[in-house]
Design a protein around this motif. Structure first.
Motif, mmCIF file in Angstrom:
data_model
loop_
_atom_site.group_PDB
_atom_site.id
_atom_site.type_symbol
_atom_site.label_atom_id
_atom_site.label_comp_id
_atom_site.label_asym_id
_atom_site.label_seq_id
_atom_site.Cartn_x
_atom_site.Cartn_y
_atom_site.Cartn_z
ATOM 1 N N PRO B 52 0.817 -1.215 0.000
ATOM 2 C CA PRO B 52 0.000 0.000 0.000
ATOM 3 C C PRO B 52 0.857 1.273 0.000
ATOM 4 N N CYS B 53 0.384 2.247 -0.725
ATOM 5 C CA CYS B 53 1.181 3.453 -0.979
ATOM 6 C C CYS B 53 1.348 4.288 0.291
ATOM 7 N N MET B 54 0.343 4.219 1.188
ATOM 8 C CA MET B 54 0.361 5.105 2.338
ATOM 9 C C MET B 54 1.439 4.720 3.340
ATOM 10 N N GLU B 55 2.053 3.565 3.151
ATOM 11 C CA GLU B 55 3.144 3.188 4.052
ATOM 12 C C GLU B 55 4.308 4.157 3.919
ATOM 13 N N CYS B 56 4.583 4.582 2.701
ATOM 14 C CA CYS B 56 5.672 5.534 2.480
ATOM 15 C C CYS B 56 5.150 6.962 2.496
ATOM 16 N N CYS B 88 -1.359 14.349 -12.475
ATOM 17 C CA CYS B 88 -1.508 12.997 -11.931
ATOM 18 C C CYS B 88 -2.809 12.846 -11.154
ATOM 19 N N PHE B 89 -3.271 13.972 -10.593
ATOM 20 C CA PHE B 89 -4.432 13.892 -9.716
ATOM 21 C C PHE B 89 -5.736 13.830 -10.483
ATOM 22 N N LEU B 90 -5.639 13.718 -11.824
ATOM 23 C CA LEU B 90 -6.854 13.462 -12.598
ATOM 24 C C LEU B 90 -7.367 12.059 -12.303
ATOM 25 N N CYS B 91 -6.426 11.122 -12.095
ATOM 26 C CA CYS B 91 -6.817 9.730 -11.843
ATOM 27 C C CYS B 91 -6.480 9.279 -10.413
ATOM 28 N N HIS B 92 -5.422 9.849 -9.840
ATOM 29 C CA HIS B 92 -5.029 9.426 -8.504
ATOM 30 C C HIS B 92 -5.645 10.325 -7.459
ATOM 31 N N ASP B 93 -6.075 9.738 -6.358
ATOM 32 C CA ASP B 93 -6.702 10.498 -5.291
ATOM 33 C C ASP B 93 -5.641 11.304 -4.551
ATOM 34 N N ASP B 98 -3.737 5.257 -1.943
ATOM 35 C CA ASP B 98 -4.147 3.869 -2.133
ATOM 36 C C ASP B 98 -5.366 3.739 -3.024
ATOM 37 N N GLN B 99 -5.883 4.873 -3.456
ATOM 38 C CA GLN B 99 -7.109 4.802 -4.241
ATOM 39 C C GLN B 99 -6.988 5.623 -5.499
ATOM 40 N N LEU B 100 -7.903 5.367 -6.409
ATOM 41 C CA LEU B 100 -7.993 6.156 -7.629
ATOM 42 C C LEU B 100 -9.198 7.082 -7.513
ATOM 43 N N ARG B 101 -9.314 7.981 -8.491
ATOM 44 C CA ARG B 101 -10.347 9.002 -8.400
ATOM 45 C C ARG B 101 -11.088 9.087 -9.714
ATOM 46 N N LEU B 102 -12.412 9.069 -9.639
ATOM 47 C CA LEU B 102 -13.217 9.240 -10.847
ATOM 48 C C LEU B 102 -13.435 10.727 -11.106
ATOM 49 N N ILE B 103 -14.003 11.047 -12.237
ATOM 50 C CA ILE B 103 -14.201 12.449 -12.658
ATOM 51 C C ILE B 103 -15.082 13.212 -11.663
ATOM 52 N N ASP B 104 -16.053 12.514 -11.080
ATOM 53 C CA ASP B 104 -16.952 13.231 -10.185
ATOM 54 C C ASP B 104 -16.401 13.321 -8.760
ATOM 55 N N GLY B 105 -15.158 12.856 -8.554
ATOM 56 C CA GLY B 105 -14.534 12.989 -7.245
ATOM 57 C C GLY B 105 -14.621 11.757 -6.376
ATOM 58 N N SER B 106 -15.439 10.800 -6.725
ATOM 59 C CA SER B 106 -15.569 9.611 -5.871
ATOM 60 C C SER B 106 -14.334 8.729 -6.045
ATOM 61 N N ASN B 112 -10.824 -2.222 -9.114
ATOM 62 C CA ASN B 112 -11.890 -1.893 -10.059
ATOM 63 C C ASN B 112 -11.470 -0.776 -10.984
ATOM 64 N N SER B 113 -10.189 -0.746 -11.333
ATOM 65 C CA SER B 113 -9.691 0.383 -12.107
ATOM 66 C C SER B 113 -10.298 0.450 -13.494
ATOM 67 N N GLN B 114 -10.972 -0.619 -13.955
ATOM 68 C CA GLN B 114 -11.535 -0.557 -15.308
ATOM 69 C C GLN B 114 -12.604 0.523 -15.401
#
Lengths: 315, 182
Positions: B52-56, B88-93, B98-106, B112-114
């Motif tokens: 997980p990314c948040m470890e670093c 980068c923050f268009l897709c990454h939260d 540890d999460q990705l971000r959709l266009i509406d912010g969720s 489920n990256s598809q």
């Protein structure tokens, strides 16, 4: 002098056999004796003992009873063990009722990697020397579907090559197969689920089917197939991937020892781009039903009215 | 004349009734063959080496932009996904790596990256859901396994890579026209 010699031979024969014989009868006796001795010697020779002539008296697959099949499979398993030292299992899965197989290939995705060819050879115990490969991948120029101009010997250092597309061709399992019509001994026929099968023990190797197939899908064993012992696939099906002998025709059989148990054929699992799709046409939820209803599929050499079960499409 | 008409009509009715393709029960047979096949999507998180990314990144500095080049262990990444995507923050939260971000912010898990890709690549959505885009293995009448988009398409450099093909079949000794007719 010669006349006297022959008479002496006759006299000795008369003494031995204790009755009068003529020259003709003596010669017949010698001929019979020589035939008998030759047959004893040939019968004990290593060629016949290896089972080379065993399948001469086999029945046709369609006439085999279950007991006969069990005995035959035991014999084949034993022969393979004596020859290769590998324990195999031979299954005989029957067509599933209500299933009609179809194969769809996305030509926009195929990148000519030939992984399907390698996987097929590995799965189906094909001869490595001389090399037999059921699938031919043709490299075609963009804008033409001329099969004769396709190049199957392309070097693929970095595929896909520019301005080319790739067309893999294998047995199309036609509804109206010309190979079935021309076989003089009915060694090949189409089963209920659409798979065109060959009874390898019944095939006489005349190669009429190879001349009749418009897609060049069939291969002939000109020599005894040579397979390295470690590469033998022990899960074999009688009509699919048993180790064939010299002089029989073989071809793609949709991996029926796998597909009739619900698995995908080996070529599909090896395809790195997911261009190949296989399934049951009668199932409206299957991938192939979706492709045929939504995509613009075509078949090769449609004008020959072979009605293949293999569909191609561009995405 | 009347006899002929009656004979003709009765023959027609007889052939129609005996024609098996017009039998309604074939449709019912096809319905009963519908087997529910379950589909399992292979979880992507298992293949992420630095998760997980948040470890670093436990202390997230409030950044609006990320400057390239990135530091170790992300320094070997190439970026070639549309020239005008520099954020980068268009897709990454922004607040939880540890999460990705959709266009509406969720937010969205990497498993489920598809759904993130389908926001722009809608033409692939239906094909992927029906199992005809990308590799799907398993059983044709049972459980099937498929991957998310990133298994084949590197999200930062999505062009499908060139491969080395397996060797060609041996060319026959007496063959002519090695590379096709033309």
């Amino acid at each position: 002098m010669n006349y006297n010699k022959n008479k002496n031979i006759q006299k000795t024969m008369n003494l031995i056999l204790d009755k009068t014989t003529t020259r003709r009868q003596t010669l017949k006796g010698f001929a019979a004796l020589s035939i008998g001795m030759t047959s004893i010697i040939v019968g004990n020779s290593p060629i016949v003992k290896s089972g080379f002539m065993d399948n001469f008296f086999n029945k046709h697959y369609k006439e085999m009873t279950n007991d006969y099949k069990k005995k035959l499979f035991k014999k084949l398993i034993k022969n393979t063990y004596t020859e290769y030292g590998v324990n195999i299992s031979i299954s005989d899965p029957q067509p599933i009722k209500g299933v009609r197989f179809a194969y769809c290939l996305n030509l926009s995705k195929c990148n000519g990697s030939r992984r399907c060819v390698t996987a097929c050879v590995k799965e189906n115990n094909q001869s490595r020397n001389p090399a037999i490969q059921y699938i031919k991948v043709l490299e075609m120029n963009m804008g033409s579907i001329n099969l004769e101009a396709g190049d199957m010997y392309y070097e693929g250092k970095s595929v896909p090559n520019k301005n080319k597309f790739y067309l893999p061709v294998q047995c199309h399992h036609c509804y109206n197969a010309p190979c079935v019509t021309v076989c003089p001994v009915e060694a090949t026929w189409v089963q209920e689920d659409g798979i065109c099968v060959i009874d390898y023990e019944w095939c006489i190797g005349c190669r009429y089917c190879m001349a009749a197939c418009p897609y060049g899908a069939r291969r002939f064993n000109f020599k005894r197939p040579s397979i390295p012992r470690s590469k033998i696939n022990p899960n074999q099906g009688f009509l699919s991937n048993i180790i064939r002998s010299a002089g029989v025709v073989e071809k793609c059989h949709f991996c029926l020892h796998r597909t009739r148990n619900g698995e995908y054929p080996a070529c599909l699992e090896a395809c790195p781009t997911g261009a190949r799709k296989f399934g049951n046409l009668n199932d409206p939820d299957s991938e192939v039903s979706y492709i045929i209803s939504k995509k613009r599929v075509f078949v090769l050499k449609e004008e020959l009215n072979t009605i293949p079960s293999f569909f191609y499409y561009f995405d | 004349m009347l006899r002929f008409i009656v004979l003709f009509i009765s023959t027609c009715i007889f052939t129609i009734c005996s024609d098996p393709t017009l039998n309604i029960s074939t449709k019912i047979k096809a319905e009963s063959l519908k087997q529910k096949s379950t589909i399992e999507i292979m979880p992507r998180i298992l293949f992420l080496t630095e998760y997980p990314c948040m470890e670093c990144h436990h202390e997230i500095e409030k950044k609006d932009k990320i400057l390239l080049p990135l530091k170790q262990p992300h320094n070997l990444m190439k970026f070639d996904h549309m020239d005008n995507i520099k954020n980068c923050f268009l897709c990454h939260d922004r607040f939880n790596y540890d999460q990705l971000r959709l266009i509406d912010g969720s937010t969205l898990s990497y498993n489920n990256s598809q759904n993130l890709c389908f926001q722009c690549h809608g033409e692939k959505k239906k094909d992927w859901e029906m199992g005809i885009h990308g590799q799907q293995i398993g059983k044709w009448n049972g459980k099937k396994f498929r991957d998310t988009c990133v298994e084949c398409h590197n999200p930062h450099e999505p062009t499908f890579p060139q491969m080395k093909a397996d060797p060609p079949p041996p060319f026959p000794k007496l063959g002519i026209n090695k590379h096709g007719m033309h």
